[in-house]
Scaffold this motif. Structure first.
Motif, PDB file in Angstrom:
ATOM      1  N   ARG A  21      -2.264   2.757  -4.605  1.00  0.00           N
ATOM      2  CA  ARG A  21      -3.536   2.041  -4.947  1.00  0.00           C
ATOM      3  C   ARG A  21      -4.167   2.776  -6.096  1.00  0.00           C
ATOM      4  NH1 ARG A  21      -6.559  -1.159  -1.602  1.00  0.00           N
ATOM      5  NH2 ARG A  21      -5.630  -1.616   0.178  1.00  0.00           N
ATOM      6  N   ASN A  41       3.807  -9.575  -8.894  1.00  0.00           N
ATOM      7  CA  ASN A  41       3.758  -7.883  -9.017  1.00  0.00           C
ATOM      8  C   ASN A  41       2.425  -7.659  -9.772  1.00  0.00           C
ATOM      9  OD1 ASN A  41       6.344  -7.995  -7.743  1.00  0.00           O
ATOM     10  ND2 ASN A  41       7.370  -7.422  -9.659  1.00  0.00           N
ATOM     11  N   SER A  42       2.055  -6.227  -9.342  1.00  0.00           N
ATOM     12  CA  SER A  42       0.690  -6.015  -9.969  1.00  0.00           C
ATOM     13  C   SER A  42       0.755  -4.453 -10.457  1.00  0.00           C
ATOM     14  CB  SER A  42      -0.368  -6.091  -8.975  1.00  0.00           C
ATOM     15  OG  SER A  42      -1.151  -5.215  -8.604  1.00  0.00           O
ATOM     16  N   CYS A  95      -0.668  -3.391   0.991  1.00  0.00           N
ATOM     17  CA  CYS A  95       0.044  -2.209   0.285  1.00  0.00           C
ATOM     18  C   CYS A  95       1.541  -2.451   0.509  1.00  0.00           C
ATOM     19  CB  CYS A  95      -0.409  -1.146   1.254  1.00  0.00           C
ATOM     20  SG  CYS A  95      -1.982  -0.416   0.935  1.00  0.00           S
ATOM     21  N   GLY A 108       1.020  -8.597  -4.907  1.00  0.00           N
ATOM     22  CA  GLY A 108       0.487  -6.971  -5.296  1.00  0.00           C
ATOM     23  C   GLY A 108      -0.925  -7.044  -5.092  1.00  0.00           C
ATOM     24  N   LEU A 109      -1.604  -5.823  -4.959  1.00  0.00           N
ATOM     25  CA  LEU A 109      -2.947  -5.790  -4.924  1.00  0.00           C
ATOM     26  C   LEU A 109      -3.755  -6.527  -6.044  1.00  0.00           C
ATOM     27  CD1 LEU A 109      -2.931  -2.089  -3.585  1.00  0.00           C
ATOM     28  CD2 LEU A 109      -3.611  -4.071  -2.183  1.00  0.00           C
ATOM     29  N   TYR A 159      -6.541  -3.575  -9.877  1.00  0.00           N
ATOM     30  CA  TYR A 159      -7.060  -4.746  -8.840  1.00  0.00           C
ATOM     31  C   TYR A 159      -8.728  -4.542  -8.522  1.00  0.00           C
ATOM     32  CZ  TYR A 159      -6.822  -0.881  -5.398  1.00  0.00           C
ATOM     33  OH  TYR A 159      -7.091   0.300  -4.677  1.00  0.00           O
ATOM     34  N   THR A 195       0.647  -9.944   1.414  1.00  0.00           N
ATOM     35  CA  THR A 195      -0.332  -9.334   0.648  1.00  0.00           C
ATOM     36  C   THR A 195      -0.403  -7.731   1.168  1.00  0.00           C
ATOM     37  OG1 THR A 195      -2.405  -9.514   1.857  1.00  0.00           O
ATOM     38  CG2 THR A 195      -1.623 -11.417   0.076  1.00  0.00           C
ATOM     39  N   GLN A 235       2.495  -4.647  -2.341  1.00  0.00           N
ATOM     40  CA  GLN A 235       2.152  -3.700  -3.818  1.00  0.00           C
ATOM     41  C   GLN A 235       3.272  -2.762  -3.983  1.00  0.00           C
ATOM     42  OE1 GLN A 235      -0.015  -3.956  -6.217  1.00  0.00           O
ATOM     43  NE2 GLN A 235       0.869  -1.962  -7.268  1.00  0.00           N
ATOM     44  N   ARG A 236       3.701  -2.157  -2.799  1.00  0.00           N
ATOM     45  CA  ARG A 236       4.848  -1.043  -3.085  1.00  0.00           C
ATOM     46  C   ARG A 236       6.250  -1.477  -3.173  1.00  0.00           C
ATOM     47  NH1 ARG A 236       5.530   4.541   0.360  1.00  0.00           N
ATOM     48  NH2 ARG A 236       6.218   5.690  -1.377  1.00  0.00           N
TER      49      ARG A 236
END
Length: 468
Positions: free
Chosen positions: A196, A154-155, A110, A131-132, A160, A108, A113-114
């Motif tokens: 973020r 994915n987010s 950063c 992802g976040l 979030y 989980t 997420q990236r």
């Protein structure tokens, strides 16, 4: 880096083989879940929210990832060194999985997420990538990977939740209080907005309620954090609201110390300074990451100010808040930085004499404007310049520690060192986890207790003292 783990004597989870098959509740043996959280306190708050959900779902927390059936690695992806640390932690988990120690791995934070696709493709041994925006789905993800289903979620950027109950991973007497997340400053070297999203303040009533709950749990020190703490409220209320928020938190019974981190220099207003000066609970300590002092370098960083404006700010802080401790962060070797501009930075730092300082060689991050700038400084030169600043800071800190001899400070006890047969703790000048410790003689002291300590000496830039 911090590591935590969760568990429960009997854990149940749902398993589905096909959409047509009814869910069967399968009784599992004791399922242990380990959380490894890397990076900054904001990331740590994300981990604490996930840990609370995992605990409430009935899993057991264990203190070492090597004892866990499922290990969750909450990664940082801010700069190259943070990415490398995260990859190293993932590889350690993969090796443990190959040895039959860890059964499942979920990534989980950063880095997830990236780079979700890269994580999926390059690490087939990973069972889940969240992802976040899917931190809230951590329990569902654990249940799915236990049912041998791979989870890649994915987010969307910035979508979030930063609200929720937390299982504190800090010592019981202090906690981080996150008042916002994301960043809208768009510094040219920084990847945070691409990870973020834009700056988002939490509603003031939510922050105050959380601070009250923390106080009820015995927390005495609140460390106020965000990517840009001083920007708080601008997006929600149309004006800077940090002073008002601090006034409300100061009214909470049980809170003894309030500490400010990550304050952007251009938004340290007279109102904020006055609030710090008048409120006894707000410690005379402030973290102001300036990154540089040269006007041209700051402009290339998409930051404002120059050497004179920064000098004026720090002079005002020291004038209005006697005894204030200043912490900052610097970048050396930013694209185009000349030897003369570096010398200007080194001389400025020496003249201000920050009590605490972190200096890092510039890291070119994917997708940031600075990574595409001409005149990139060679790696060896960037690192050499950072070493010079850090070595000079060691001398300044040594001088500062020597000046403390004979002074008495209220100090919070954080533990006992059996090797040295001394207690250790922090006073107002020392933020948790980053600023060192005071070692002192005493008897029968308890962790979280506040005592008066007289400084008698300093060794390797740590203060030595005795209780009064």
């Amino acid at each position: 880096m911090k590591k935590w783990v969760l568990s429960n004597p009997s854990c149940w989870y749902f398993c589905t083989n096909t959409p047509q098959v009814e869910r069967q509740i399968i009784k599992m043996k004791e399922i242990k879940v380990g959380m490894v959280s890397l990076g900054c306190p904001k990331n740590q708050c994300d981990a604490e929210i996930m840990m609370d959900k995992i605990r409430k779902a009935g899993f057991k927390l264990v203190e070492e990832a090597g004892l866990a059936d499922v290990v969750v690695i909450n990664t940082c992806g801010f700069i190259q060194s943070a990415k490398e640390e995260a990859i190293e932690e993932i590889m350690e988990a993969i090796n443990r999985k190959a040895d039959g120690i860890n059964k499942k791995i979920i990534v989980t934070g950063c880095l997830a997420q990236r780079y979700p696709q890269q994580m999926n493709e390059e690490f087939p041994e990973i069972d889940g990538v969240l992802g976040l925006g899917h931190n809230g789905d951590i329990v569902k993800a654990i249940n799915k990977v236990l049912a041998d289903k791979r989870v890649i979620l994915n987010s969307p950027l910035g979508e979030y939740n930063i609200e929720g109950d937390r299982l504190l991973s800090t010592m019981p007497h202090y906690a981080y209080l996150r008042i916002a997340d994301g960043c809208s400053n768009r510094c040219s070297y920084c990847a945070i907005p691409y990870i973020r999203g834009d700056f988002r303040s939490r509603p003031m009533e939510n922050v105050v309620k959380e601070a009250q709950r923390l106080a009820e749990r015995g927390v005495k020190e609140l460390v106020v954090i965000a990517q840009d703490t001083t920007r708080y409220g601008l997006d929600l209320y149309g004006e800077l609201k940090l002073p008002e928020l601090l006034d409300k938190i100061c009214e909470i019974d049980g809170i003894k110390w309030i500490r400010l981190l990550y304050c952007y220099p251009e938004r340290i207003t007279d109102k904020l300074i006055d609030t710090m000066a008048k409120q006894e609970k707000i410690l005379p300590y402030i973290d102001v990451p300036i990154q540089h002092c040269n006007r041209d370098i700051l402009k290339a960083m998409n930051r404002t100010g120059d050497e004179q404006s920064l000098w004026d700010l720090f002079a005002k802080l020291r004038n209005k808040i006697p005894g204030i401790v200043l912490r900052t962060t610097l970048i050396t070797g930013f694209p185009g930085e000349t030897e003369e501009q570096f010398t200007e930075l080194a001389e400025f730092v020496n003249s201000v004499r920050f009590e605490h300082l972190g200096c890092f060689a510039y890291s070119a991050e994917d997708g940031t404007p600075a990574a595409e700038m001409p005149n990139q400084v060679p790696k060896s030169e960037k690192e050499h310049r950072a070493e010079i600043i850090n070595e000079q800071q060691e001398v300044r800190v040594s001088d500062f520690c020597s000046e403390q001899t004979g002074k008495v400070y209220e100090t919070v006890v954080e533990g006992y060192d059996r090797y040295f047969e001394m207690y250790f703790g922090r006073n107002y000048m020392l933020a948790p986890e980053i600023d060192g410790m005071i070692y002192f003689k005493g008897k029968g002291l308890k962790t979280g207790e506040f005592v008066n300590v007289e400084i008698t000496d300093s060794v390797e830039n740590n203060l030595i003292g005795k209780t009064l």
